[in-house]
Design an enzyme around this catalytic site. Structure first.
Site, PDB file in Angstrom:
ATOM      1  CE1 TYR A   1      -3.176   2.973   0.721  1.00 29.99           C
ATOM      2  CE2 TYR A   1      -2.704   2.736   3.071  1.00 29.99           C
ATOM      3  CZ  TYR A   1      -3.319   3.414   2.032  1.00 29.99           C
ATOM      4  OH  TYR A   1      -4.089   4.516   2.295  1.00 29.99           O
TER       5      TYR A   1
ATOM      6  N   GLY B   1      -5.418  -3.499  23.184  1.00 29.47           N
ATOM      7  CA  GLY B   1      -4.213  -2.720  22.858  1.00 29.47           C
ATOM      8  C   GLY B   1      -4.473  -1.438  22.071  1.00 29.47           C
TER       9      GLY B   1
ATOM     10  CB  ILE C   1     -18.158   1.708  16.918  1.00 28.95           C
ATOM     11  CG1 ILE C   1     -18.712   2.419  15.674  1.00 28.95           C
ATOM     12  CG2 ILE C   1     -17.380   2.661  17.796  1.00 28.95           C
ATOM     13  CD1 ILE C   1     -19.610   3.608  15.980  1.00 28.95           C
TER      14      ILE C   1
ATOM     15  CE1 TYR D   1       3.839  -3.000  11.908  1.00 27.12           C
ATOM     16  CE2 TYR D   1       2.643  -1.405  13.248  1.00 27.12           C
ATOM     17  CZ  TYR D   1       3.334  -1.725  12.103  1.00 27.12           C
ATOM     18  OH  TYR D   1       3.535  -0.761  11.147  1.00 27.12           O
TER      19      TYR D   1
ATOM     20  CG  ASN E   1       7.074 -11.632   0.091  1.00 28.37           C
ATOM     21  OD1 ASN E   1       6.140 -10.851  -0.079  1.00 28.37           O
ATOM     22  ND2 ASN E   1       7.345 -12.178   1.259  1.00 28.37           N
ATOM     23  CG  LEU E   2       4.641 -10.069  -5.884  1.00 27.53           C
ATOM     24  CD1 LEU E   2       4.481 -10.620  -7.307  1.00 27.53           C
ATOM     25  CD2 LEU E   2       4.106  -8.638  -5.842  1.00 27.53           C
TER      26      LEU E   2
ATOM     27  CG  ASN F   1      -4.326   5.680  12.219  1.00 26.71           C
ATOM     28  OD1 ASN F   1      -3.617   6.082  13.125  1.00 26.71           O
ATOM     29  ND2 ASN F   1      -5.116   4.651  12.354  1.00 26.71           N
TER      30      ASN F   1
ATOM     31  CG  ASN G   1       8.025 -10.612   7.026  1.00 31.40           C
ATOM     32  OD1 ASN G   1       8.931 -10.811   6.205  1.00 31.40           O
ATOM     33  ND2 ASN G   1       6.935  -9.959   6.720  1.00 31.40           N
TER      34      ASN G   1
ATOM     35  CE  LYS H   1       7.237  -1.795  10.525  1.00 34.37           C
ATOM     36  NZ  LYS H   1       7.811  -1.567   9.193  1.00 34.37           N
TER      37      LYS H   1
HETATM   38  N1  UFG Z   1     -11.843   0.587  14.351  1.00 31.55           N
HETATM   39  C1  UFG Z   1     -13.179   0.289  14.580  1.00 31.55           C
HETATM   40  N2  UFG Z   1     -13.764  -0.649  13.791  1.00 31.55           N
HETATM   41  C2  UFG Z   1     -13.112  -1.317  12.805  1.00 31.55           C
HETATM   42  C3  UFG Z   1     -11.741  -1.009  12.578  1.00 31.55           C
HETATM   43  C4  UFG Z   1     -11.146  -0.054  13.377  1.00 31.55           C
HETATM   44  O1  UFG Z   1     -13.816   0.854  15.471  1.00 31.55           O
HETATM   45  O2  UFG Z   1     -13.715  -2.172  12.145  1.00 31.55           O
HETATM   46  C5  UFG Z   1     -11.207   1.620  15.169  1.00 31.55           C
HETATM   47  C6  UFG Z   1      -9.997   1.114  15.941  1.00 31.55           C
HETATM   48  O3  UFG Z   1     -10.388   0.608  17.192  1.00 31.55           O
HETATM   49  C7  UFG Z   1      -9.144   2.367  16.029  1.00 31.55           C
HETATM   50  C8  UFG Z   1      -9.487   3.143  14.756  1.00 31.55           C
HETATM   51  O4  UFG Z   1     -10.712   2.609  14.290  1.00 31.55           O
HETATM   52  O5  UFG Z   1      -9.541   3.130  17.122  1.00 31.55           O
HETATM   53  C9  UFG Z   1      -8.437   2.974  13.668  1.00 31.55           C
HETATM   54  O6  UFG Z   1      -8.184   1.598  13.509  1.00 31.55           O
HETATM   55  P1  UFG Z   1      -7.272   1.029  12.327  1.00 31.55           P
HETATM   56  O7  UFG Z   1      -7.281  -0.470  12.460  1.00 31.55           O
HETATM   57  O8  UFG Z   1      -7.687   1.604  11.038  1.00 31.55           O
HETATM   58  O9  UFG Z   1      -5.835   1.612  12.660  1.00 31.55           O
HETATM   59  P2  UFG Z   1      -4.961   1.545  14.003  1.00 31.55           P
HETATM   60  O10 UFG Z   1      -5.015   2.902  14.631  1.00 31.55           O
HETATM   61  O11 UFG Z   1      -5.344   0.398  14.855  1.00 31.55           O
HETATM   62  O12 UFG Z   1      -3.530   1.196  13.448  1.00 31.55           O
HETATM   63  C10 UFG Z   1      -2.945   1.871  12.346  1.00 31.55           C
HETATM   64  C11 UFG Z   1      -2.105   0.892  11.568  1.00 31.55           C
HETATM   65  C12 UFG Z   1      -0.944   0.413  12.408  1.00 31.55           C
HETATM   66  C13 UFG Z   1      -0.198   1.584  12.959  1.00 31.55           C
HETATM   67  C14 UFG Z   1      -1.110   2.541  13.647  1.00 31.55           C
HETATM   68  C15 UFG Z   1      -0.375   3.772  14.045  1.00 31.55           C
HETATM   69  O13 UFG Z   1      -2.864  -0.213  11.181  1.00 31.55           O
HETATM   70  O14 UFG Z   1      -0.091  -0.356  11.607  1.00 31.55           O
HETATM   71  O15 UFG Z   1      -2.167   2.928  12.805  1.00 31.55           O
HETATM   72  O16 UFG Z   1      -1.226   4.746  14.543  1.00 31.55           O
HETATM   73  F1  UFG Z   1       0.709   1.136  13.849  1.00 31.55           F
END
Ligand code: UFG
Length: 328
Positions: free
Chosen positions: A11, A283, A206, A140, A32-33, A169, A91, A144
């Protein structure tokens, strides 16, 4: 000389590759696709292979004239990392050590590294600055951070200079809608909301509404993937210009709650987008918002797509034209 883009079919990698191509850079994409898509590669040379294969890596560096590396290849799903942490160490950490060894042997001394806000864990300040404490709350983020530490010593002891970019994000899609976000399974908020708008899912769940935020849902800092890509090009040029290592946050400095994101998506798509309340996800910090002042000041980075409406609109254009992702 070429720029090696690992994970360049993924992405953020594919959007950065597109930006490098636009800047007339000569690029080699190594992927590596496994999770990347060859259709996301809009130009340059694609080499298919795995960073865990040391002999393959050695060959890549001996057969090509590589000036610098931009390293994206990694697993990225927080939830998956909690289920299988060792896979992530393998990885994300071991692969990067292999990459650094191959760079060192070949005398390649510049790397831009794709890091994350997840290195901070539960933030001590909002907005977060680069010198805040790093205490990841999931494997994760820890992998990093482990690489960040290895990079520090690769700089001090081996002279390999780095720019570490800690993204918040990543979201949105290329303005052309030729490339965009296609994860399988999808776990990220904006693509899932848009799949509901497309009728591919019934509702958006949510994850918790009793966080200490104004509407009780988590707040995040959404940054357009092309703005991230632009920051990588600037990071590369910084290494070329002053050959010093640095760490930068990358976000828009403005937080949106899950409910706000859903509301904006309703306006952009004109669809009702049904929401349902679901349990909290393990988390998830309540609020993650970046201060990007350092990269704004030092690299003159300025986001082009800083309105959430625009970010969601670009993602919507991609999802509408690619309802099955790269499988059209
Ligand atoms: N969320 C929902 N419902 C869903 C998916 C997400 O309520 O179906 C909420 C999550 O709880 C979070 C927010 O939407 O509060 C954003 O969630 P994402 O999964 O889109 O993103 P994250 O904040 O969990 O994580 C992303 C990347 C990580 C990175 C992080 C850094 O996926 O790799 O941002 O801020 F580490």
């Amino acid at each position: 000389m070429s720029i090696l883009v690992t994970g360049g079919a993924g992405y953020i990698g594919s959007h950065t590759a597109a930006e490098l191509i636009e800047k007339k850079e000569d690029i080699i994409i190594l992927d590596n696709l496994e999770r990347g898509h060859k259709e996301a590669v809009l130009g340059g040379k694609l080499i298919v292979g795995d960073l865990r294969d040391k002999d393959f890596l050695k060959k890549v560096f001996s057969e090509n004239q590589i000036e610098a590396v931009i390293h994206f290849a990694a697993y990225i799903e927080v939830g998956e990392s909690v289920v299988d942490p060792l896979k992530f160490y393998n990885n994300n950490v071991i692969s990067t050590l292999n990459l650094l060894s191959a760079m060192n042997e070949a005398g390649v001394k510049k790397i831009v590294f794709s890091s994350t806000a997840a290195t901070y864990g539960e933030p001590e300040n909002v907005p977060i600055i680069e010198s805040d404490k790093t205490l990841p709350t999931n494997p994760y983020g820890e992998t990093k951070l482990t690489v960040e530490k290895a990079l520090k010593w690769a700089d001090k002891c081996l002279g390999i200079k780095h720019v570490i970019l800690r993204y918040f994000n990543a979201s949105g899609a290329h303005i052309s809608a030729k490339i965009g976000e296609d994860h399988n399974p999808e776990t990220h908020l904006i693509p899932i909301i848009l799949q509901v708008a497309l009728g591919k899912r019934d509702d958006i769940k949510i994850f918790g509404n009793d966080y200490g935020t104004p509407d009780g849902t988590c707040i995040r800092d959404y940054i357009h993937v092309t703005d991230l890509a632009d920051a990588h090009v600037r990071a590369l040029n910084k290494l070329r210009a002053d050959n010093t290592s640095e760490i930068y946050n990358l976000g828009n400095g403005k937080g949106f709650s899950v409910k706000e994101v859903i509301d904006i998506a309703r306006k952009v798509t004109g669809q009702p987008i049904k929401e349902v309340l679901a349990p909290k996800r393990t988390g998830d910090p309540a609020i993650l918002v970046a201060s990007s002042q350092k990269i704004i000041n030092e690299l003159k980075w300025a986001p082009r797509y800083d309105k959430l409406e625009t970010i969601i609109e670009t993602a919507w254009n991609w999802h509408k034209s690619h309802p099955k992702g790269y499988n059209i």
